[in-house]
Motif scaffolding. Structure first.
Motif, mmCIF file in Angstrom:
data_model
loop_
_atom_site.group_PDB
_atom_site.id
_atom_site.type_symbol
_atom_site.label_atom_id
_atom_site.label_comp_id
_atom_site.label_asym_id
_atom_site.label_seq_id
_atom_site.Cartn_x
_atom_site.Cartn_y
_atom_site.Cartn_z
ATOM 1 N N ALA A 141 0.877 -1.128 -0.216
ATOM 2 C CA ALA A 141 0.108 0.062 0.031
ATOM 3 C C ALA A 141 0.780 1.289 -0.109
ATOM 4 O O ALA A 141 1.995 1.172 0.241
ATOM 5 C CB ALA A 141 -0.760 -0.043 1.097
ATOM 6 N N PRO A 142 0.390 2.331 -0.314
ATOM 7 C CA PRO A 142 1.120 3.495 -0.334
ATOM 8 C C PRO A 142 1.647 4.242 1.018
ATOM 9 O O PRO A 142 0.814 3.991 1.813
ATOM 10 C CB PRO A 142 0.474 4.448 -1.119
ATOM 11 C CG PRO A 142 -1.040 4.073 -0.883
ATOM 12 C CD PRO A 142 -0.888 2.517 -1.026
ATOM 13 N N GLY A 143 2.974 4.578 0.889
ATOM 14 C CA GLY A 143 3.417 4.698 2.250
ATOM 15 C C GLY A 143 4.125 6.441 2.209
ATOM 16 O O GLY A 143 4.062 6.972 1.013
ATOM 17 N N ARG A 144 4.734 6.715 3.160
ATOM 18 C CA ARG A 144 5.458 8.170 3.212
ATOM 19 C C ARG A 144 6.781 8.044 2.576
ATOM 20 O O ARG A 144 6.903 9.201 1.873
ATOM 21 C CB ARG A 144 5.884 8.218 4.874
ATOM 22 C CG ARG A 144 4.461 8.502 5.554
ATOM 23 C CD ARG A 144 5.079 9.132 7.008
ATOM 24 N NE ARG A 144 5.749 8.176 7.840
ATOM 25 C CZ ARG A 144 5.432 7.150 8.613
ATOM 26 N NH1 ARG A 144 4.067 7.131 8.776
ATOM 27 N NH2 ARG A 144 6.279 6.638 9.281
ATOM 28 N N LYS A 145 7.629 6.777 2.440
ATOM 29 C CA LYS A 145 8.734 6.697 1.584
ATOM 30 C C LYS A 145 8.368 6.319 0.128
ATOM 31 O O LYS A 145 9.149 6.945 -0.701
ATOM 32 C CB LYS A 145 9.502 5.842 2.437
ATOM 33 C CG LYS A 145 9.946 6.418 3.734
ATOM 34 C CD LYS A 145 11.102 5.400 4.176
ATOM 35 C CE LYS A 145 11.500 5.846 5.832
ATOM 36 N NZ LYS A 145 12.567 4.848 6.235
ATOM 37 N N ASP A 146 7.297 5.712 0.008
ATOM 38 C CA ASP A 146 7.052 5.086 -1.404
ATOM 39 C C ASP A 146 5.558 5.423 -1.565
ATOM 40 O O ASP A 146 4.737 4.796 -1.027
ATOM 41 C CB ASP A 146 7.669 3.818 -1.426
ATOM 42 C CG ASP A 146 7.430 3.194 -2.696
ATOM 43 O OD1 ASP A 146 6.882 3.896 -3.620
ATOM 44 O OD2 ASP A 146 7.864 1.944 -3.133
ATOM 45 N N ALA A 147 5.313 6.058 -2.866
ATOM 46 C CA ALA A 147 3.890 6.263 -2.725
ATOM 47 C C ALA A 147 3.178 5.210 -3.811
ATOM 48 O O ALA A 147 1.890 5.245 -4.119
ATOM 49 C CB ALA A 147 3.795 7.687 -3.586
ATOM 50 N N SER A 148 4.135 4.362 -4.233
ATOM 51 C CA SER A 148 3.462 3.303 -5.013
ATOM 52 C C SER A 148 2.731 2.487 -4.267
ATOM 53 O O SER A 148 2.817 2.311 -3.194
ATOM 54 C CB SER A 148 4.568 2.619 -5.992
ATOM 55 O OG SER A 148 5.262 1.771 -5.205
ATOM 56 N N TRP A 149 1.973 1.626 -4.945
ATOM 57 C CA TRP A 149 1.058 0.291 -4.648
ATOM 58 C C TRP A 149 0.868 -0.623 -5.534
ATOM 59 O O TRP A 149 1.203 -0.695 -6.600
ATOM 60 C CB TRP A 149 -0.322 0.872 -3.910
ATOM 61 C CG TRP A 149 -1.172 1.277 -4.799
ATOM 62 C CD1 TRP A 149 -1.752 0.338 -5.661
ATOM 63 C CD2 TRP A 149 -1.556 2.682 -5.494
ATOM 64 N NE1 TRP A 149 -2.868 1.179 -6.624
ATOM 65 C CE2 TRP A 149 -2.684 2.589 -6.531
ATOM 66 C CE3 TRP A 149 -0.821 3.867 -5.167
ATOM 67 C CZ2 TRP A 149 -2.935 3.585 -7.150
ATOM 68 C CZ3 TRP A 149 -1.476 5.014 -5.657
ATOM 69 C CH2 TRP A 149 -2.470 5.015 -6.776
ATOM 70 N N LEU A 150 0.614 -1.884 -4.955
ATOM 71 C CA LEU A 150 0.284 -3.095 -5.942
ATOM 72 C C LEU A 150 -0.960 -2.891 -6.498
ATOM 73 O O LEU A 150 -2.267 -3.197 -5.682
ATOM 74 C CB LEU A 150 0.602 -4.333 -5.152
ATOM 75 C CG LEU A 150 0.295 -5.590 -5.762
ATOM 76 C CD1 LEU A 150 1.298 -5.606 -7.053
ATOM 77 C CD2 LEU A 150 0.272 -6.736 -5.111
#
Length: 915
Positions: free
Chosen positions: A454-463
């Motif tokens: 899921a998107p997070g603070r460090k990585d905005a990507s998601w599956l």
């Protein structure tokens, strides 16, 4: 019509039988003569002597003595004819045999080692030589000794049984190693797999071949676990038989010939026994394996394994370390065994084969090798199929569909279970687009395995395939229950659609309703046993829902993947096998127990970074060992996720993330940002523990009982609930249309209450932060029928104010407590609603008085035991054990039973969230 290969094999057998017959004629001439002259004892004795000594080797005196025998004339006449016929036929025998061996044992199979040892073979493994050299036989002729090669059939043709003599283990090792290196050198790397088992040897078996052990070409087995080898071979036989039956073939040789490809490698299993009879169960299993092995391209070399098998078996019985008797030449000829191949040359040859095999397979397989060249090209209408690892260089697939609808994964901590899940999910997502595959991922206990999807603070990507990601669900069993309810609702929706289109499965539904959205759903629940950790309503409901989904989900494309470190403690399923019987796909990580069938211990000896896959409910013959590449290290899965995100993010929404370790933020909920003035305000108290990201709210219409009580001494949670309720209501009133009357006699809470009051004023609302609560309550009560401004009473620590309310009532017609009771009962009908915090149930009862429980239509309980809440829940039994950061919520106008909610994070004075 026979093929050329079949005709050649038939010629070999015919020639060998004729040679055996010819040898028998000569060596059995005495027996024939005895039979012809049975009535003449003297003739029999003479014949025996002549045959024993030999006419050509007898001395002059011996021949003279024989000539004086009464039966000499008849005997000499008979023997002369037989010997003449033998030598006439036999003169060409060795030459013919040499030609036959040369034709049927080409290259390394029969040639001297100097011509091939150390070179890598190029035979692709579609056809195999019929014979493999083991030695030679020299026979005496009329004028000269004659020598011919001795070779034995292997692979598709026959098994080989070797019997030792005292102190002949080195000679046997030489025979076996010579044969194996001949076979391995004949074919291209990867075309042959060797399996070694030695009952009595814990260390190296055939150590010169050990360079191959770092590849798939050589596998060794525990000396005490012959069943592991037999189970693996039985699995190969069953799989090849099933494949052949589908194509209309009965043997692997026919499949190779029809396809022109090496669909499976040859396998040679070398079994070293100790001359003692095997255990009855092992002997029966060996007999079953040997019976079907040759048709599956599996050849057994059995050393001192005294077990009769119903299959073609050639024998080699050692007389000493240089000589043996072979069933190929009969018991009357002694075979001179080939000497051992030079150890150094064998080691170098094995090393070259290993290097060639590694080069061919591209070295150790990585996660990238699991992925297709193009993403999202497969259809999930019939099933999901994706490789998760490799065995002997070949991919091993997980198949989820109607035949294997649900999976059970087991493995102790550190066994690679999480890595396997990532390999499986990555391989599936690369093959199937988000419109073909929808993932619901839940990790119980302290798990955060799926957080990065899921998107997070460090990585905005998601599956993009993920619809739901739940992490840190260590105490929120209700969230697992919510997921099961969602899946059950989806199952009913799909079943209704299937009924409408008169179909019974997902594939047919998608065909009949091409415009519908029917992806296959895979719900992964890691540490799923925590769903059933208590003997309560959650366990009962979860068990019922899980059994229903397991039974009916297969036909509608809803699949469960249940993972656990230990399934032994799931008491909820004792005596209820419905779920486990439907989990026909079993995946056991190294050292996992009770995941496969009870008698299947393959996972116990599985090496690290491997998994045992079994699509046959864990029965041993369905085992497939797979090396699972690294899928969970930094940036390995992330790289794939970024590529999928770039491809699909514009078309698919981000997944819902439920993180039980963090309090939700009210401003992040669309239901809050979308609030606007209306005539039916709704107070938001917390986040629902549900699949959808929903806020739990309370409608405050002008109706009796529409007041809210916050119960318990948990200060932080109580302040959060009061805060979110006030702020959400403030957004639903025009400026000046509502007055917030705030009272806080609890000194420790005064700063937080002051911040809320200031925030409400800043938003343009009237706020009365009263210090004289009894008087203010009296004023509001007196204005009920005439007041035109809605009022929200935010009463903090009502139990702390209660003595004051009672004390100031002395000498007055009505006390402050009477006014509060009046407002609780009559206020909602006039637009005056109370949101109060009582730190104990007893003080709430004191406030309400006899029969006043109906005036609190909604409550949120914090650190209050469930048995104390029954009077406020329509008399029903309330199952609730308090836990930090959670509240039990009940609205008698909408709830059949209380539900657990998560209070929102209270903002600080600058508007940012704080814990």
């Amino acid at each position: 019509m026979k093929s050329k290969a079949a005709e050649q094999r038939e010629r070999v057998r015919t020639a060998l039988n004729r040679v055996r017959h010819q040898i028998g004629l000569v060596l059995g001439a005495a027996a024939g003569a005895r039979k012809a002259a049975a009535a003449e004892l003297a003739k029999l004795e003479l014949e025996q002597q002549i045959v024993k000594v030999g006419m050509d080797h007898a001395s002059t005196e011996q021949q003279h003595e024989w000539s004086r025998h009464p039966a000499a004339h008849d005997v000499f006449t008979a023997l002369s004819g037989v010997r003449s016929a033998y030598y006439t036929d036999w003169s060409a025998g060795p030459n013919e045999l040499r030609e036959l061996v040369a034709a049927n044992a080409p290259g390394p199979a029969g040639r001297p080692p100097g011509e091939w040892l150390g070179r890598v073979g190029h035979n692709p493994g579609i056809t195999a030589p019929g014979l493999w050299r083991v030695g030679s036989v020299t026979t005496a002729g009329r004028d000269i000794a004659r020598t011919f090669d001795v070779a034995v059939p292997l692979l598709d043709e026959s098994h080989l049984a070797i019997t030792s003599a005292p102190k002949t283990r080195p000679a046997i090792d030489a025979i076996v190693q010579n044969l194996l290196i001949r076979v391995l050198s004949t074919f291209e790397p990867g075309a042959v797999r060797v399996h070694l088992w030695d009952m009595g040897q814990l260390t190296a078996i055939l150590p010169d071949l050990y360079p191959l052990s770092r590849t798939s070409a050589l596998t060794l087995y525990d000396p005490g676990r012959l069943e592991d080898l037999l189970d693996e071979l039985a699995g190969h036989i069953r799989r090849i038989h099933a494949t052949g039956m589908q194509a209309g073939h009965t043997t692997l040789r026919e499949i190779r010939r029809a396809s022109g490809q090496r669909v499976e490698p040859f396998r040679i299993a070398v079994l070293y026994g100790n001359g003692e009879t095997l255990e009855p169960e092992r002997a029966r299993e060996l007999k079953r394996v040997a019976t079907g092995a040759l048709a599956a391209g599996i050849c057994l070399i059995m050393v001192d394994v005294p077990t009769a098998v119903n299959a073609a078996v050639e024998t080699l019985s050692l007389l000493d370390d240089r000589r043996a008797i072979s069933s190929m030449t009969g018991t009357d000829l002694v075979v001179d065994l080939d000497p051992p191949l030079p150890s150094g040359q064998v080691i170098r040859a094995a090393g070259r084969i290993a290097e060639a095999l590694i080069a061919k397979q591209g070295g150790p397989r990585s996660f990238a090798d699991l992925l297709p060249t193009e993403f999202g090209k497969e259809s999930s209408a019939r099933e999901l199929r994706a490789p998760v690892g490799f065995f002997e260089g070949e991919p091993v697939e997980v198949v989820i569909g109607d035949a294997s609808p649900h999976a059970l994964i087991g493995g102790p901590s550190g066994s690679g279970k999480t890595n396997f899940l990532y390999a499986m999910l990555g391989s599936m997502c690369a093959r199937y687009g988000p419109d073909e595959l929808a993932l619901y991922l839940l990790d119980f206990k302290e798990g955060v395995s799926f957080a990065g999807l899921a998107p997070g603070r460090k990585d905005a990507s998601w599956l993009p395939h993920a619809r739901l990601v739940g992490v840190n669900v260590n105490t929120d069993r209700e969230f697992g229950l919510a997921l099961l309810r969602f899946l059950a609702d989806e199952l009913r929706r799909r079943s209704a659609a299937a009924k409408e289109h008169e179909v019974t499965n997902l594939a047919d539904l998608r065909e009949q309703d091409p415009e519908g959205h029917w992806p296959r759903i895979v719900a992964v629940i890691d540490e799923f046993q925590y769903l059933f950790a208590g003997r309560d309503g959650v366990t009962a409901q979860a068990t019922q829902l899980l059994e229903d989904i397991a039974r009916r989900g297969r036909s509608q494309g809803i699949h469960l993947v249940l993972a656990s470190q230990d399934v032994a403690g799931i008491e909820a399923f004792w005596g209820k096998p419905a779920v486990f019987e439907q989990c026909t796909l079993r995946i056991a990580m190294p050292k996992a127990r009770r995941v496969l069938a009870e008698t299947n211990n393959a996972a116990v000896s599985a090496p690290k970074w491997h998994a045992v896959l079994n699509h046959d409910s864990g029965v041993s013959h369905g085992n497939q060992l797979a090396h699972v590449p690294d899928a969970s290290s930094k940036n390995v899965f992330v790289d794939l996720q970024h590529k999928l995100w770039e491809k699909y993010a514009d078309s698919f929404a981000r997944p819902r993330l439920f993180d039980g370790a963090h309090s939700p933020i009210l401003e992040h909920f669309p239901v809050y940002t979308g609030l606007e003035p209306n005539t039916k305000p709704r107070a938001l108290l917390g986040q629902s523990i549900d699949v959808t990201e929903a806020a739990c709210g309370v409608d405050l219409p002008p109706a009796p009982g529409r007041n809210i009580a916050v119960l318990g001494a948990a200060t932080a949670e109580a302040l959060s609930i009061m805060d979110s309720a006030a702020r959400s209501l403030a957004r639903q009133y025009e400026h000046g249309a509502v007055e917030f009357v705030v009272s806080c006699p609890v000194e420790a809470c005064a700063p937080a209450v002051g911040e809320l009051a200031e925030r409400l004023r800043h938003e343009g609302h009237r706020v009365d932060l009263t210090e004289d609560l009894p008087a203010r309550l009296g004023e509001i009560a007196a204005e009920l029928s005439t007041g035109d401004t809605a009022k929200i009473l935010l009463l903090y620590g009502v139990d702390a104010a209660l003595p004051t309310l009672e004390a100031k009532a002395v000498g007055q017609p009505k006390s402050g407590l009477d006014h509060l009771r009046t407002l609780l009962k009559q206020g909602p009908g006039h637009g005056v609603h109370t949101i109060g915090w009582w730190r104990s149930i007893a003080r709430l009862k004191d406030t309400l008085g006899f029969g006043g429980t109906d005036d609190i239509g909604t409550w949120a309980a914090l650190d209050v035991q469930g048995n104390e809440l029954s009077p406020f829940a329509a008399g029903q039994v309330v199952h609730w054990s308090p836990r930090p950061g959670r509240a039990l919520f009940f609205d008698r106008s909408t709830h059949g039973a209380p539900e657990v909610i998560i209070p929102f994070q209270r903002p600080d004075s600058e508007g940012t969230g704080v814990s």
